[in-house]
Design a protein around this motif. Structure first.
Motif, PDB file in Angstrom:
ATOM      1  N   SER A  60       0.842  -1.202   0.000  1.00  0.00           N
ATOM      2  CA  SER A  60       0.000   0.000   0.000  1.00  0.00           C
ATOM      3  C   SER A  60       0.872   1.243   0.000  1.00  0.00           C
ATOM      4  O   SER A  60       2.075   1.178   0.275  1.00  0.00           O
ATOM      5  CB  SER A  60      -0.884   0.022   1.259  1.00  0.00           C
ATOM      6  OG  SER A  60      -0.067   0.230   2.402  1.00  0.00           O
ATOM      7  N   ASN A  65       5.287   4.725   2.127  1.00  0.00           N
ATOM      8  CA  ASN A  65       5.773   5.929   2.804  1.00  0.00           C
ATOM      9  C   ASN A  65       6.488   5.580   4.105  1.00  0.00           C
ATOM     10  O   ASN A  65       7.524   6.157   4.431  1.00  0.00           O
ATOM     11  CB  ASN A  65       4.614   6.883   3.100  1.00  0.00           C
ATOM     12  CG  ASN A  65       4.175   7.665   1.874  1.00  0.00           C
ATOM     13  OD1 ASN A  65       4.988   8.009   1.025  1.00  0.00           O
ATOM     14  ND2 ASN A  65       2.886   7.954   1.768  1.00  0.00           N
ATOM     15  N   GLU A  91      -1.812   8.355   8.213  1.00  0.00           N
ATOM     16  CA  GLU A  91      -1.169   7.043   8.225  1.00  0.00           C
ATOM     17  C   GLU A  91      -0.976   6.560   9.650  1.00  0.00           C
ATOM     18  O   GLU A  91      -0.016   5.858   9.982  1.00  0.00           O
ATOM     19  CB  GLU A  91       0.124   7.090   7.388  1.00  0.00           C
ATOM     20  CG  GLU A  91      -0.240   7.310   5.912  1.00  0.00           C
ATOM     21  CD  GLU A  91       0.909   7.451   4.936  1.00  0.00           C
ATOM     22  OE1 GLU A  91       2.074   7.251   5.305  1.00  0.00           O
ATOM     23  OE2 GLU A  91       0.614   7.786   3.759  1.00  0.00           O
ATOM     24  N   GLU A 139       4.328  16.221  -1.184  1.00  0.00           N
ATOM     25  CA  GLU A 139       3.222  15.430  -1.730  1.00  0.00           C
ATOM     26  C   GLU A 139       2.835  16.031  -3.087  1.00  0.00           C
ATOM     27  O   GLU A 139       2.675  17.244  -3.200  1.00  0.00           O
ATOM     28  CB  GLU A 139       2.042  15.532  -0.752  1.00  0.00           C
ATOM     29  CG  GLU A 139       1.023  14.430  -0.858  1.00  0.00           C
ATOM     30  CD  GLU A 139       0.020  14.486   0.313  1.00  0.00           C
ATOM     31  OE1 GLU A 139       0.430  14.366   1.499  1.00  0.00           O
ATOM     32  OE2 GLU A 139      -1.171  14.667   0.039  1.00  0.00           O
ATOM     33  N   ASP A 169       5.803  11.773  -1.567  1.00  0.00           N
ATOM     34  CA  ASP A 169       4.601  10.953  -1.536  1.00  0.00           C
ATOM     35  C   ASP A 169       3.896  11.245  -2.861  1.00  0.00           C
ATOM     36  O   ASP A 169       3.138  12.193  -2.993  1.00  0.00           O
ATOM     37  CB  ASP A 169       3.733  11.330  -0.332  1.00  0.00           C
ATOM     38  CG  ASP A 169       2.435  10.529  -0.300  1.00  0.00           C
ATOM     39  OD1 ASP A 169       2.177   9.780  -1.260  1.00  0.00           O
ATOM     40  OD2 ASP A 169       1.683  10.673   0.682  1.00  0.00           O
ATOM     41  N   ALA A 171       1.692   9.531  -4.488  1.00  0.00           N
ATOM     42  CA  ALA A 171       0.533   8.639  -4.662  1.00  0.00           C
ATOM     43  C   ALA A 171      -0.092   8.887  -6.040  1.00  0.00           C
ATOM     44  O   ALA A 171      -0.428   7.953  -6.751  1.00  0.00           O
ATOM     45  CB  ALA A 171      -0.488   8.881  -3.557  1.00  0.00           C
ATOM     46  N   ARG A 172      -0.207  10.157  -6.407  1.00  0.00           N
ATOM     47  CA  ARG A 172      -0.798  10.530  -7.703  1.00  0.00           C
ATOM     48  C   ARG A 172       0.212  11.278  -8.581  1.00  0.00           C
ATOM     49  O   ARG A 172      -0.147  12.211  -9.289  1.00  0.00           O
ATOM     50  CB  ARG A 172      -2.062  11.367  -7.482  1.00  0.00           C
ATOM     51  CG  ARG A 172      -3.166  10.610  -6.752  1.00  0.00           C
ATOM     52  CD  ARG A 172      -4.471  11.391  -6.654  1.00  0.00           C
ATOM     53  NE  ARG A 172      -5.488  10.635  -5.952  1.00  0.00           N
ATOM     54  CZ  ARG A 172      -5.638  10.577  -4.634  1.00  0.00           C
ATOM     55  NH1 ARG A 172      -4.800  11.242  -3.844  1.00  0.00           N
ATOM     56  NH2 ARG A 172      -6.596   9.853  -4.087  1.00  0.00           N
ATOM     57  N   CYS A 197       1.241   5.204  -5.953  1.00  0.00           N
ATOM     58  CA  CYS A 197       0.111   4.281  -5.786  1.00  0.00           C
ATOM     59  C   CYS A 197      -0.322   3.727  -7.148  1.00  0.00           C
ATOM     60  O   CYS A 197      -0.566   4.491  -8.080  1.00  0.00           O
ATOM     61  CB  CYS A 197      -1.091   4.985  -5.158  1.00  0.00           C
ATOM     62  SG  CYS A 197      -0.939   5.198  -3.384  1.00  0.00           S
ATOM     63  N   LYS A 200      -4.914   3.607  -7.256  1.00  0.00           N
ATOM     64  CA  LYS A 200      -5.845   4.740  -7.331  1.00  0.00           C
ATOM     65  C   LYS A 200      -6.285   4.915  -8.781  1.00  0.00           C
ATOM     66  O   LYS A 200      -6.851   3.998  -9.344  1.00  0.00           O
ATOM     67  CB  LYS A 200      -5.200   5.973  -6.718  1.00  0.00           C
ATOM     68  CG  LYS A 200      -5.032   5.764  -5.225  1.00  0.00           C
ATOM     69  CD  LYS A 200      -4.544   6.931  -4.454  1.00  0.00           C
ATOM     70  CE  LYS A 200      -4.698   6.593  -2.974  1.00  0.00           C
ATOM     71  NZ  LYS A 200      -3.900   7.469  -2.118  1.00  0.00           N
TER      72      LYS A 200
HETATM   73  C1  LIG Z   1      -3.904   7.230  -0.853  1.00  0.00           C
HETATM   74  C2  LIG Z   1      -2.708   7.976  -0.471  1.00  0.00           C
HETATM   75  C3  LIG Z   1      -1.624   7.370   0.164  1.00  0.00           C
HETATM   76  C4  LIG Z   1      -1.554   5.936   0.596  1.00  0.00           C
HETATM   77  O1  LIG Z   1      -2.580   5.165   0.362  1.00  0.00           O
HETATM   78  P1  LIG Z   1      -2.900   3.666   0.710  1.00  0.00           P
HETATM   79  O2  LIG Z   1      -4.363   3.727   0.864  1.00  0.00           O
HETATM   80  O3  LIG Z   1      -2.189   3.271   1.926  1.00  0.00           O
HETATM   81  O4  LIG Z   1      -2.463   2.891  -0.489  1.00  0.00           O
HETATM   82  C5  LIG Z   1      -0.522   8.151   0.448  1.00  0.00           C
HETATM   83  N1  LIG Z   1      -0.502   9.450   0.126  1.00  0.00           N
HETATM   84  C6  LIG Z   1      -1.515  10.058  -0.483  1.00  0.00           C
HETATM   85  C7  LIG Z   1      -1.402  11.503  -0.822  1.00  0.00           C
HETATM   86  C8  LIG Z   1      -2.654   9.356  -0.793  1.00  0.00           C
HETATM   87  O5  LIG Z   1      -3.668   9.982  -1.397  1.00  0.00           O
END
Ligand SMILES: *Cc1c(COP(=O)(O)O)cnc(C)c1O
Length: 340
Positions: A60, A65, A91, A139, A169, A171-172, A197, A200
């Motif tokens: 995940s 992270n 988290e 982020e 981070d 994620a996106r 990620c 997503k």
């Molecule tokens: C979703 C997300 C994560 C981590 O997501 P998991 O649900 O643990 O996979 C980390 N940082 C951001 C900015 C996110 O949107």
């Protein structure tokens, strides 16, 4: 199950038929022995795309992270992070609980950056009274906002001068790259480590990848094992990640367009304020008068639309939301507010 138009998050995406076929056909082995060819292929592909030395497939984004923080900082050291950053706020305090790493939060600026002057002010002198900062964590996207490329350069120069590492981070991160129309490696190049990620907007059911250099990934691998994240025939999952990276990146532009159309439609409705007056990548943030819209969530649900009831409502577009769905959503909001 009724097919809801689910705007709560892009984590709700479901694997497509083709993705499932790729998972079904995946060659597997024991990844704790390093013998899963599909996991290895995903890690190579991710490392290549982000132009990093190595990548590690993890369960995940939260785990990714955490592994990064624990690899950059030792017990009693500090990381500097945004006040409502995912790693800090969402988290479960993992860095503090499991890593004994002290967070030093700083307020985010309007554009999703951290003001480097404010960051400089919280770096403590090298003195035994203080926890020593080792890492700055950014982020991108931040609540759908894309960090400016010049800022990334400034942040990277800043950490070099301050002898910190820089973690993203991301994620996106692919939403950011698609929005800027740049190769994702142009963004990742500024960072010592990046977490991405797959689960997503990219549409995989599970998983993230963590990118960095050899020593960093070796450390992350050990922490992953300790945290119970060593998976065995994980190629079944990694196959979905490969499919996502190969097929679902460029199409994020459709999600951004849909969000733009959604923002446009909603901004014309009396009773709705769209933050910034526009979409941010695949997200639209709206505020509505809570007194007027107490039953908004239920009203929309009855019409097959899911949103999260919050003071500021975040609407997220993704690969299971079509252009036609967007028109239906705008119509439902219009009907709701025209009754008031
Ligand atoms: C979703 C997300 C994560 C981590 O997501 P998991 O649900 O643990 O996979 C980390 N940082 C951001 C900015 C996110 O949107």
């Amino acid at each position: 199950m009724a097919a809801y138009i689910d705007l709560r998050s892009d984590t709700v995406t479901r694997p497509s038929e083709e993705m499932r076929l790729a998972m079904y056909r995946a060659e597997v082995g024991d990844d704790v022995y390093g013998e899963d060819p599909t996991v290895n292929a995903l890690e190579e592909l991710a490392a290549e795309k982000l132009n990093s030395e190595f990548a590690l497939f993890v369960s995940s984004g939260t785990q990714s992270n955490l592994l990064a923080l624990m690899s950059h900082c030792r017990r009693g050291e500090e990381y500097i992070v945004g006040q409502d950053a995912h790693t800090y706020k969402y988290e479960a305090g993992g860095a503090a609980v499991l890593g004994s790493i002290q967070p030093q939060p700083v307020d985010f600026e309007e554009d999703g950056t951290l003001d480097l002057k404010k960051v400089e002010e919280v770096i403590k002198p090298d003195d035994f009274h203080f926890a020593q900062a080792r890492l700055l964590c950014l982020e991108n996207t931040k609540s759908g906002k894309v960090l400016p490329m010049e800022y990334l350069k400034q942040a990277s120069d800043f950490v070099a001068e301050k002898n910190l590492n820089l973690h993203l981070d991301g994620a996106r991160i692919f939403n950011a790259a698609v929005e800027l129309n740049v190769d994702v490696s142009r963004i990742s190049t500024f960072f010592d480590s990046v977490s991405v990620c797959l689960s997503k907007g990219l549409g995989a059911p599970v998983g993230s990848v963590l990118c960095g250099n050899r020593d960093f990934i070796r450390s992350a691998l050990k922490w992953r094992k300790m945290l119970g994240g060593g998976m065995r025939q994980a190629g079944i999952l990694a196959a979905a990640g490969i499919f996502a990276l190969e097929n679902n990146v460029n199409r994020l532009a459709e999600d951004h367009e849909n969000a733009e159309i959604l923002a446009g439609g909603l901004s014309r409705i009396d009773g709705i304020t769209v933050e910034d007056g526009k979409a941010r990548t695949n997200m639209v943030f709206i505020s509505v008068d809570p007194a007027v819209s107490a039953d908004l969530t239920d009203y929309l649900k009855e019409r097959g639309i899911l949103i999260s009831p919050r003071p500021v409502i975040r609407l997220v577009t993704h690969l299971n939301v079509s252009r036609e769905d967007i028109h239906k959503v705008v119509e439902a909001f219009e009907h709701y507010f025209s009754r008031k």
